[in-house]
Design a protein around this motif. Structure first.
Motif, PDB file in Angstrom:
ATOM      1  N   ILE A 159      -2.742  12.425 -15.350  1.00 24.65           N
ATOM      2  CA  ILE A 159      -1.406  11.890 -15.067  1.00 24.65           C
ATOM      3  C   ILE A 159      -0.371  12.969 -15.339  1.00 24.65           C
ATOM      4  N   LEU A 160       0.603  13.054 -14.448  1.00 28.72           N
ATOM      5  CA  LEU A 160       1.643  14.087 -14.537  1.00 28.72           C
ATOM      6  C   LEU A 160       2.998  13.426 -14.704  1.00 28.72           C
ATOM      7  N   ARG A 161       3.858  14.054 -15.516  1.00 30.98           N
ATOM      8  CA  ARG A 161       5.238  13.591 -15.564  1.00 30.98           C
ATOM      9  C   ARG A 161       6.023  14.313 -14.495  1.00 30.98           C
TER      10      ARG A 161
ATOM     11  N   HIS B  68     -12.521   9.588  -0.238  1.00 26.85           N
ATOM     12  CA  HIS B  68     -12.142  10.903  -0.778  1.00 26.85           C
ATOM     13  C   HIS B  68     -10.840  11.350  -0.116  1.00 26.85           C
ATOM     14  N   CYS B  69      -9.788  11.468  -0.898  1.00 25.55           N
ATOM     15  CA  CYS B  69      -8.502  11.920  -0.364  1.00 25.55           C
ATOM     16  C   CYS B  69      -7.986  13.053  -1.247  1.00 25.55           C
ATOM     17  N   GLU B  70      -7.569  14.141  -0.607  1.00 20.72           N
ATOM     18  CA  GLU B  70      -7.169  15.341  -1.353  1.00 20.72           C
ATOM     19  C   GLU B  70      -5.670  15.570  -1.406  1.00 20.72           C
ATOM     20  N   SER B  71      -4.895  14.611  -0.929  1.00 22.19           N
ATOM     21  CA  SER B  71      -3.436  14.760  -0.968  1.00 22.19           C
ATOM     22  C   SER B  71      -2.799  13.400  -0.749  1.00 22.19           C
ATOM     23  N   ARG B  72      -1.521  13.307  -1.088  1.00 16.57           N
ATOM     24  CA  ARG B  72      -0.824  12.040  -0.854  1.00 16.57           C
ATOM     25  C   ARG B  72      -0.761  11.747   0.646  1.00 16.57           C
ATOM     26  N   ALA B  73      -0.664  12.805   1.448  1.00 12.99           N
ATOM     27  CA  ALA B  73      -0.641  12.614   2.908  1.00 12.99           C
ATOM     28  C   ALA B  73      -1.915  11.904   3.377  1.00 12.99           C
ATOM     29  N   MET B  74      -3.049  12.258   2.786  1.00 13.51           N
ATOM     30  CA  MET B  74      -4.303  11.592   3.161  1.00 13.51           C
ATOM     31  C   MET B  74      -4.304  10.135   2.703  1.00 13.51           C
ATOM     32  N   LEU B  75      -3.680   9.872   1.559  1.00 14.20           N
ATOM     33  CA  LEU B  75      -3.567   8.480   1.106  1.00 14.20           C
ATOM     34  C   LEU B  75      -2.715   7.691   2.093  1.00 14.20           C
ATOM     35  N   GLU B  76      -1.645   8.346   2.565  1.00 14.07           N
ATOM     36  CA  GLU B  76      -0.752   7.663   3.510  1.00 14.07           C
ATOM     37  C   GLU B  76      -1.456   7.401   4.845  1.00 14.07           C
ATOM     38  N   ASP B  77      -2.308   8.333   5.250  1.00 11.38           N
ATOM     39  CA  ASP B  77      -3.126   8.099   6.453  1.00 11.38           C
ATOM     40  C   ASP B  77      -4.015   6.875   6.263  1.00 11.38           C
TER      41      ASP B  77
ATOM     42  N   LYS C 115      -2.124  12.622 -10.762  1.00 11.14           N
ATOM     43  CA  LYS C 115      -2.544  13.868 -10.104  1.00 11.14           C
ATOM     44  C   LYS C 115      -4.008  13.719  -9.693  1.00 11.14           C
ATOM     45  N   GLN C 116      -4.700  12.898 -10.433  1.00 16.84           N
ATOM     46  CA  GLN C 116      -6.093  12.607 -10.097  1.00 16.84           C
ATOM     47  C   GLN C 116      -6.455  11.203 -10.525  1.00 16.84           C
TER      48      GLN C 116
ATOM     49  N   TYR D  34       0.816  -1.214   0.000  1.00 17.58           N
ATOM     50  CA  TYR D  34       0.000   0.000   0.000  1.00 17.58           C
ATOM     51  C   TYR D  34       0.849   1.263   0.000  1.00 17.58           C
ATOM     52  N   GLU D  35       2.025   1.211   0.643  1.00 17.34           N
ATOM     53  CA  GLU D  35       2.923   2.370   0.622  1.00 17.34           C
ATOM     54  C   GLU D  35       3.362   2.652  -0.827  1.00 17.34           C
ATOM     55  N   ASP D  36       3.652   1.593  -1.576  1.00 15.71           N
ATOM     56  CA  ASP D  36       4.032   1.768  -2.986  1.00 15.71           C
ATOM     57  C   ASP D  36       2.869   2.363  -3.784  1.00 15.71           C
ATOM     58  N   TRP D  37       1.666   1.957  -3.418  1.00 17.38           N
ATOM     59  CA  TRP D  37       0.475   2.500  -4.076  1.00 17.38           C
ATOM     60  C   TRP D  37       0.396   4.014  -3.854  1.00 17.38           C
ATOM     61  N   ALA D  38       0.533   4.471  -2.615  1.00 20.60           N
ATOM     62  CA  ALA D  38       0.436   5.908  -2.313  1.00 20.60           C
ATOM     63  C   ALA D  38       1.531   6.692  -3.033  1.00 20.60           C
ATOM     64  N   ALA D  39       2.682   6.056  -3.212  1.00 15.95           N
ATOM     65  CA  ALA D  39       3.815   6.743  -3.846  1.00 15.95           C
ATOM     66  C   ALA D  39       3.595   6.999  -5.336  1.00 15.95           C
ATOM     67  N   LEU D  40       2.543   6.426  -5.891  1.00 15.21           N
ATOM     68  CA  LEU D  40       2.253   6.636  -7.316  1.00 15.21           C
ATOM     69  C   LEU D  40       1.456   7.916  -7.564  1.00 15.21           C
ATOM     70  N   PHE D  41       1.136   8.641  -6.496  1.00 12.72           N
ATOM     71  CA  PHE D  41       0.354   9.873  -6.627  1.00 12.72           C
ATOM     72  C   PHE D  41       1.241  11.100  -6.390  1.00 12.72           C
ATOM     73  N   THR D  42       0.834  12.230  -6.969  1.00 10.50           N
ATOM     74  CA  THR D  42       1.524  13.491  -6.676  1.00 10.50           C
ATOM     75  C   THR D  42       1.101  13.959  -5.272  1.00 10.50           C
TER      76      THR D  42
END
Lengths: 158, 158, 158
Positions: free
Chosen positions: C129-131, C58-67, C139-140, C27-35
């Motif tokens: 998706i962002l480079r 609903h998560c508005e940032s990578r920090a929320m994904l990590e939570d 990004k979304q 799951y940590e690798d999953w969160a790392a795929l987001f900006t």
């Protein structure tokens, strides 16, 4: 015979647009992906293998596909539903007269209003694809499905 | 390490031919996709992760695969069925000794005679692929399935 | 606008890594795929189509994904389960500001301990998706699912 990568990707895009049109309820866009003299059939595998003529849906021209679309739009005697296409192993080869022979495995999921998503129909597409003014179109799409248990409400094409 | 696009597409074609051979009942063609000294196993994920030896199917050579095919052809003690493979995320990377490490997610649907299509088995392929006289073949295919509920009639390979 | 083949394959690889991270419990690798400023939402299709705000996740940032990942790791009040992603029709196009607009159809299978694999959730990904330093990141990602029957235990992201 193998085809160039660009053409292979173009075939994948055609399949993708086909499924998106049905999944998003853009049935007119779906019909527009066929040639005017197309053949579209949904056939149980057993019947296809034995060369039997029975089909669940049979359209011999784009005009017939458009009639089908009108029927979907104007018939209110069926419960609202949506499809979701999952397609795998899209294969494309050069065939006679400059056409492309395509095939793929498909799984169609269906969701009725307020119901869970269920496995609706699975089988194989068997296609003849034509290049028409730089655009690819289906001259033939056979949807050959695995189970002879006929979906009791096949309203939307597969 | 990433591999060239052409090789990536060739790996996709190998997976495609593998599934088509099983879905169409061409079991001899299926066995021919393996090297002579291949390893083919169908293993529950739990056992694979813990390194436990139990396998639902275990073949250590192409000859054993061919025996399996003979068994399918000559055994009439099972109900007719057909499989349908839906495979996603085929990944291929250069591995040691010139082999290719491949993997993919798979879903196998099954249709028994006069029954609806059902979800049969899902999991992950873990492969070692060899180039053999310009042709790709499986030196190893592990089918690691998700549910420990063993399909009670695993007759056809996955 | 169409994108070069290499970029198209890179998008496929991103989708592949996304699914593998979830399917393998990384799951940590999953969160790392987001900006860092990403948007991740799981929304019923009906609500999405009508522009209604309700989301199952609903998560508005990578920090929320990590939570969210921390919550999964530290919550023991749910039965062990594993997911299996089957994804089809990955499409990618150039969008504004150098981003890539991506979408795909998805089917997520779930296997609870000692249970058979079942169809869990199906729908469509809608992505920006962002480079980012030569790497692609989301990004979304909107997961727009077909059935309004909400999975009663949506613990792992889709």
């Amino acid at each position: 015979m193998a085809i160039p990568i660009e053409l292979r990707l173009a075939v994948e895009d055609l399949y993708s647009e086909y499924s998106a049109a049905l999944d998003e309820g853009r049935y007119e866009d779906w019909a527009a992906l066929f040639t005017e003299d197309c053949l579209y059939r949904i056939v149980p595998r057993d019947n296809h293998d034995r060369g039997l003529p029975l089909a669940i849906m049979h359209c011999e021209s784009r005009a017939m596909l458009e009639d089908r679309v009108t029927a979907i739009r104007e018939t209110s005697f069926y419960a609202p539903r949506m499809l979701r296409h999952i397609v795998s192993f899209i294969r494309a080869e050069s065939a006679e007269n400059g056409t492309i022979a395509g095939q793929a495995n498909y799984l169609v999921l269906q969701t009725l209003a307020e119901q869970p998503t269920t496995l609706f129909n699975a089988g194989r597409y068997l296609d003849i694809i034509l290049r028409d003014e730089k655009k690819l179109r289906f001259k033939q799409r056979l949807c050959i499905f695995d189970s002879i248990v006929v979906p009791n409400s096949l309203i939307i094409p597969i």
